[in-house]
Design a protein around this motif. Sequence first.
Motif, PDB file in Angstrom:
ATOM      1  N   ARG A 135     -42.533  37.374  66.623  1.00 55.46           N
ATOM      2  CA  ARG A 135     -41.354  36.527  66.822  1.00 55.46           C
ATOM      3  C   ARG A 135     -41.602  35.062  66.455  1.00 55.46           C
ATOM      4  O   ARG A 135     -40.710  34.391  65.946  1.00 55.46           O
ATOM      5  N   GLN A 139     -39.422  32.824  63.922  1.00 58.99           N
ATOM      6  CA  GLN A 139     -38.821  31.589  64.439  1.00 58.99           C
ATOM      7  C   GLN A 139     -39.207  30.394  63.571  1.00 58.99           C
ATOM      8  O   GLN A 139     -38.354  29.575  63.211  1.00 58.99           O
ATOM      9  N   TRP A 142     -37.444  30.440  60.155  1.00 60.18           N
ATOM     10  CA  TRP A 142     -36.039  30.020  60.290  1.00 60.18           C
ATOM     11  C   TRP A 142     -35.928  28.507  60.489  1.00 60.18           C
ATOM     12  O   TRP A 142     -35.095  27.839  59.856  1.00 60.18           O
ATOM     13  N   GLU A 143     -36.769  27.946  61.349  1.00 61.76           N
ATOM     14  CA  GLU A 143     -36.714  26.516  61.625  1.00 61.76           C
ATOM     15  C   GLU A 143     -37.062  25.690  60.387  1.00 61.76           C
ATOM     16  O   GLU A 143     -36.417  24.669  60.107  1.00 61.76           O
ATOM     17  N   ARG A 146     -34.042  25.483  57.767  1.00 57.95           N
ATOM     18  CA  ARG A 146     -32.707  25.039  58.172  1.00 57.95           C
ATOM     19  C   ARG A 146     -32.144  23.979  57.234  1.00 57.95           C
ATOM     20  O   ARG A 146     -30.931  23.867  57.066  1.00 57.95           O
ATOM     21  N   HIS A 178     -28.602  28.004  57.803  1.00 58.29           N
ATOM     22  CA  HIS A 178     -28.074  28.465  59.093  1.00 58.29           C
ATOM     23  C   HIS A 178     -26.637  28.963  58.992  1.00 58.29           C
ATOM     24  O   HIS A 178     -26.142  29.648  59.893  1.00 58.29           O
ATOM     25  N   PRO A 182     -27.498  32.525  61.004  1.00 57.44           N
ATOM     26  CA  PRO A 182     -27.300  31.722  62.223  1.00 57.44           C
ATOM     27  C   PRO A 182     -28.409  31.863  63.257  1.00 57.44           C
ATOM     28  O   PRO A 182     -28.518  31.035  64.163  1.00 57.44           O
ATOM     29  N   THR A 183     -29.226  32.894  63.151  1.00 54.63           N
ATOM     30  CA  THR A 183     -30.331  33.108  64.098  1.00 54.63           C
ATOM     31  C   THR A 183     -31.586  33.475  63.328  1.00 54.63           C
ATOM     32  O   THR A 183     -31.520  33.910  62.166  1.00 54.63           O
ATOM     33  N   PRO A 184     -32.758  33.330  63.952  1.00 53.74           N
ATOM     34  CA  PRO A 184     -33.989  33.772  63.295  1.00 53.74           C
ATOM     35  C   PRO A 184     -33.942  35.244  62.894  1.00 53.74           C
ATOM     36  O   PRO A 184     -34.393  35.611  61.802  1.00 53.74           O
ATOM     37  N   ALA A 185     -33.384  36.091  63.765  1.00 53.17           N
ATOM     38  CA  ALA A 185     -33.302  37.521  63.453  1.00 53.17           C
ATOM     39  C   ALA A 185     -32.439  37.777  62.229  1.00 53.17           C
ATOM     40  O   ALA A 185     -32.748  38.654  61.405  1.00 53.17           O
ATOM     41  N   ALA A 186     -31.351  37.019  62.094  1.00 58.10           N
ATOM     42  CA  ALA A 186     -30.476  37.201  60.928  1.00 58.10           C
ATOM     43  C   ALA A 186     -31.239  36.926  59.639  1.00 58.10           C
ATOM     44  O   ALA A 186     -31.094  37.657  58.646  1.00 58.10           O
TER      45      ALA A 186
END
Length: 256
Positions: A135, A139, A142-143, A146, A178, A182-186
């Motif tokens: 995870r 994460q 994704w961050e 952005r 994003h 919209p989320t890390p999982a996406a």
Amino acid sequence: MARLVTTELLLLLVWVAPVGAQPRTLRARTDLLNICMDAQHHKEKPSPEDKLHDQCSPWKSNACCSTNTSQEAHKDISYLYRFNWDHCGAMEPACKRHFIQDTCLYECSPNLGPWIQQADQSWRKERILDVPLCREDCQRWWEDCRGSFTCKSNWHKGWNWTSGHNQCPVGAACHPFHFYFPTPAALCEEIWSHSYKVSNYSRGSGRCIQMWFDPAQGNPNEEVARFYAEAMSGAGLRGAWPLMCSLPLVLLWLLS
């Protein structure tokens, strides 16, 4: 009543029969360990590659990729897939590092066997599906992305390739990551058609694949692959043996 008992007996026997067929001592499915998938740039078998380039170097002691593949993985619009990371303007370096590392994991790792599936595609016969990505790795990916831009949520298909490399399809607008993720999982699950599945486990747990690791500490993904290979071999069924021992009592109860 006799018909009901017969039905229940059949259901019970159908459920228990596969358990009875399992050996008492189960081992890891070695055909899932230390293998390379059948894909465009993978070697047939993993082996040492002392000169793997930069971000692919953690796999140099045992790799499914060649030195040349590792070099191409770091280039924009390389010959590997002619994929342009900068399809919506220059991708931020911090973001691009994750895509390079993702490519290195895909091309070089010999520890993805439990998640290899057949693929009906012209450029590969096998793919990975639902690899449990740690995870934190998702994460951070994704961050760090952005501030970069893209025009699609699934990068496996739907591009305009008329120029020889991927371009946004007509009508697809460029937005910050994003917007499409919209989320890390996406991001981690959708971008490559569910090649990854975000794990609830953390790095170092031995239960999720790490995209990033220090080779000086060994390859943690070897333990992860072994764990899931053992689970897929049916080791989890050993807990059903007490039920097998109690089967005569169950039959007597049903027939009483």
